[in-house]
Design a protein around this motif. Structure first.
Motif, PDB file in Angstrom:
ATOM      1  N   ILE A 332       6.448  -1.595   6.102  1.00 32.54           N
ATOM      2  CA  ILE A 332       6.761  -0.906   4.854  1.00 32.54           C
ATOM      3  C   ILE A 332       8.060  -0.116   5.005  1.00 32.54           C
ATOM      4  CG2 ILE A 332       5.903   0.744   3.142  1.00 32.54           C
ATOM      5  CD1 ILE A 332       4.288  -1.871   3.431  1.00 32.54           C
ATOM      6  N   ASP A 333       8.837  -0.060   3.932  1.00 32.98           N
ATOM      7  CA  ASP A 333      10.094   0.697   3.915  1.00 32.98           C
ATOM      8  C   ASP A 333       9.880   2.086   3.323  1.00 32.98           C
ATOM      9  OD1 ASP A 333      11.759  -1.500   4.858  1.00 32.98           O
ATOM     10  OD2 ASP A 333      11.396  -2.411   2.897  1.00 32.98           O
ATOM     11  N   GLU A 334      10.862   2.944   3.553  1.00 33.16           N
ATOM     12  CA  GLU A 334      10.821   4.288   2.981  1.00 33.16           C
ATOM     13  C   GLU A 334      11.343   4.301   1.552  1.00 33.16           C
ATOM     14  OE1 GLU A 334       9.565   7.059   4.244  1.00 33.16           O
ATOM     15  OE2 GLU A 334       8.895   5.980   6.035  1.00 33.16           O
ATOM     16  N   VAL A 343       7.844  -0.582  -0.798  1.00 31.93           N
ATOM     17  CA  VAL A 343       7.242   0.741  -0.614  1.00 31.93           C
ATOM     18  C   VAL A 343       5.802   0.689  -1.113  1.00 31.93           C
ATOM     19  CG1 VAL A 343       9.445   1.950  -0.848  1.00 31.93           C
ATOM     20  CG2 VAL A 343       8.017   1.586  -2.867  1.00 31.93           C
ATOM     21  N   ARG A 345       2.481   3.189  -2.476  1.00 28.93           N
ATOM     22  CA  ARG A 345       2.033   4.483  -2.973  1.00 28.93           C
ATOM     23  C   ARG A 345       0.522   4.449  -3.196  1.00 28.93           C
ATOM     24  NH1 ARG A 345       6.389   5.219  -1.365  1.00 28.93           N
ATOM     25  NH2 ARG A 345       8.196   6.141  -2.443  1.00 28.93           N
TER      26      ARG A 345
END
Length: 639
Positions: A332-334, A343, A345
């Motif tokens: 996963i990326d920031e 991303v 959430r």
């Protein structure tokens, strides 16, 4: 043993004019793709299982040989009798029209839906006294029962209606089956080529004898019982129901295949039908295929022409497939700073307390919203959030576009978050979402009042309330998207809702405690049309006031609000009455009272000046009324 068609004698107590279950299944090949693929996905015992759709066109001697094998002389006679009931039954009318279409055409189109690596038509031929329905095999559930699911927790369906898809797409309401069982599921030592047919017709009279609507193709075992035929490979071949793979599973053959919404197309171009079916499978089942839970291919057998199409959602929905794989790998990326970046959430879903089966208290489930930046190749799921659970079928999409970003996204919930080892609460959440789905399995989030599909299964299994829990899913998803991308662009001619919320108090919208103040006795404004033209706001609006003898005078002012909620009133470059009895004098709107009527109305058009404190494209807009008072002898009243 000889296969034949049989119908029970008509009862004095009851008569059936068709199976209502099929009307819960939408027409269109996308619906066929959803329901048939889900049925096979729920029956998987191997990973990956395989599903094969085969379009077959028969003409000439091939058609005659097939009709002989299927007992057309008997079946056709009964179908014609059923069509005679068309004045009083929808299904009868369908059969009559379908039979006419089939007999007028030189060719007969079949669709075979075959799965491999799936649980076949298991269990005994007939229900037995004292045996609970929960212990029936798949054969009885599919061929002899209506509105019965009996599926395990976290499966696809809960109504037992998806199987009706096969008859929905048959002009003749007739489907044949051939099934192979695993060794563990053998019935009295038999497990290969279990052949059976079902006609979902209407009560009818043939040769002076009354019959029930449902007929069966198989081995007559007594006066009213028809059983499966086992092990007849020759008959299976003649009926185009060969099982080309030794793995267990079921083949369903739809006689006179067509799309109920487009009956005029007939068999059409089989390649076009295959392409449309592929698109429906990819759009609805890209998660299942991407995770390798099933392989799907589509075949065409049109005379000497043979064609094979492998369904691969990665070609169409590249961003979604790659994002799901990265999610599963924990890669996963920031931030979303380039195409294919991903991303995640958290999205909370409140699960109601369950009062049946595996009971549990209410709790909050954490679903995962996965968002990926899109490439430049457009597709049908762009700027949408796909919602799915463990069957890995897209149940519903939330559509929301943003000016700043083109994206693809999905909300993975329930046991789909970690399908190999789901937590107990994830399974409970999956069941809650499954029971929230209406018969078409096309939503979790309730629709507007009066347009809501049935969610009756929740009533049977969960303690209310649950509607707020489901509606909050969409709000939570949109909140996370807003944090990522900012406010969405307004629809054409409409200001952003996020801005208009700050203006509701100006427009007299009703509010609760701490909300806006309503002023029903004073003039009110309603925007009719509003758009930005050359950097200026061009606004049509209506002023409505209570009719009174002293009339009204007021000054309409254009109000702008920026994204910070700040409010500015600005001057008009022009303001004119376009409909109604009012007049503009030096920027003042004057409305005289009328002899009758409760209200006076006037529609105006105004354009703002070009010098605005907030660029028009970045503002919300409303019209407010200043200096409201009575009109006295054509002069301004008290201010």
């Amino acid at each position: 043993m000889t296969a034949t068609w049989c119908w029970e004698r008509r009862s004095r107590n009851y008569g059936n004019f068709g199976n209502a279950n099929q009307w819960t299944v939408n027409a269109g090949l996308s619906s066929l793709a959803r329901e048939s693929t889900q049925n096979s996905a729920d029956a998987r015992i191997d990973t990956p299982a395989e599903l094969v759709f085969t379009f077959i066109r028969l003409d000439g001697s091939r058609r005659r040989d097939f009709e002989n094998a299927v007992g057309w002389d008997v079946l056709g006679t009964h179908l014609r009798s059923m069509g005679g009931e068309s004045s009083g039954a929808v299904t009868a009318g369908q059969i009559r029209a379908g039979l006419e279409a089939v007999e007028e055409q030189d060719s007969l189109v079949l669709l075979r839906v075959a799965d491999y690596g799936c649980r076949g038509l298991t269990g005994p031929e007939f229900p037995e006294d004292g045996v609970p329905s929960s212990e029936y095999g798949n054969f009885i559930k599919l061929c002899r029962l209506d509105l019965f699911s009996g599926k395990d927790e976290a499966s696809g369906g809960s109504f037992g209606l998806g199987k009706a898809v096969y008859w929905r797409f048959s002009r003749l309401q007739t489907v044949l089956f051939n099934s192979v069982l695993s060794e563990d599921d053998a019935v009295a030592g038999l497990r290969r080529n279990r052949l059976f047919g079902v006609n979902q017709g209407v009560v009818h009279t043939t040769d002076g004898v009354g019959y029930q609507g449902r007929g069966y193709f198989g081995d007559p075992v007594d006066d009213d019982g028809v059983a499966s035929i086992w092990g007849d490979e020759r008959l299976a071949h003649k009926l185009y129901l060969d099982r080309r793979d030794p793995r267990p599973g079921t083949s369903a053959l739809l006689l006179g295949f067509y799309d109920p919404d487009r009956p005029d197309l007939g068999g059409g171009e089989l390649a076009d039908l295959a392409r449309e079916l592929r698109e429906g499978i990819e759009e609805n089942f890209w998660p299942l295929l991407a995770r390798g839970g099933m392989r799907v291919r589509i075949e065409i057998e049109d005379g000497p022409h043979r064609e094979e199409i492998h369904v691969d959602p990665e070609e169409t929905y590249t961003e979604l497939v790659r994002a799901l794989r990265r999610f599963d790998e924990g890669d996963i990326d920031e931030v979303l700073d380039e195409p294919y970046s991903v991303v995640v959430r958290d999205v909370p879903i409140d699960i109601s307390r369950r009062r049946t089966g595996t009971r549990h208290n209410r709790f909050t489930h954490t679903a995962k919203l996965v968002v990926t930046a899109s490439d430049k190749q457009r597709d049908s799921l762009e700027n949408k959030v796909c919602l799915f659970r463990r069957p890995e079928m897209v149940v519903q999409t939330i559509d929301r576009a943003f000016e700043s970003q083109t994206y693809h996204a999905f909300l993975v919930a329930g046991a789909a978050i970690d399908p190999d080892s789901p937590a107990t609460e994830d399974i409970h959440a999956d069941d809650f979402l499954r029971f929230s789905e209406p018969p078409a399995h096309d939503r979790w989030i309730p629709g507007p009042r009066g347009k809501q599909a049935s969610q009756a299964n929740l009533t049977a299994h969960y303690v209310a309330p649950w509607v707020p829990n489901l509606r909050k899913i969409e709000r939570a998803v949109l909140d996370e998207l807003l944090l990522l991308f900012g406010a969405p662009p307004p629809p054409a001619g409409k200001a952003p809702e996020s801005v208009m919320r700050h203006l509701r108090f100006l427009r007299g919208d009703p509010g609760g405690k701490g909300g806006g103040v309503s002023a029903p006795r004073k003039p009110d404004t309603q925007l009719v049309e509003w758009t930005v033209v050359d950097g200026c706001w061009d606004v049509h609006f209506e002023v409505k006031a209570r009719n009174r003898a002293e009339g009204w005078s007021m000054r309409p002012r254009l109000a702008l609000a920026g994204f910070d909620g700040g409010l500015d009133t600005v001057d008009w470059a022009s303001l004119d009455v376009v409909d109604g009895g009012g007049e503009i004098v030096d920027g003042e709107l004057r409305l005289a009272g009328k002899d009758r009527g409760r209200f006076v109305k006037v529609v105006l058009r105004g354009r703002s000046t070009a010098e605005l404190p907030i660029p028009a494209e970045e503002s919300g807009v409303d019209v407010v009324l200043r200096g409201t008072g009575p009109l006295v002898d054509g002069e301004e009243g008290t201010r």
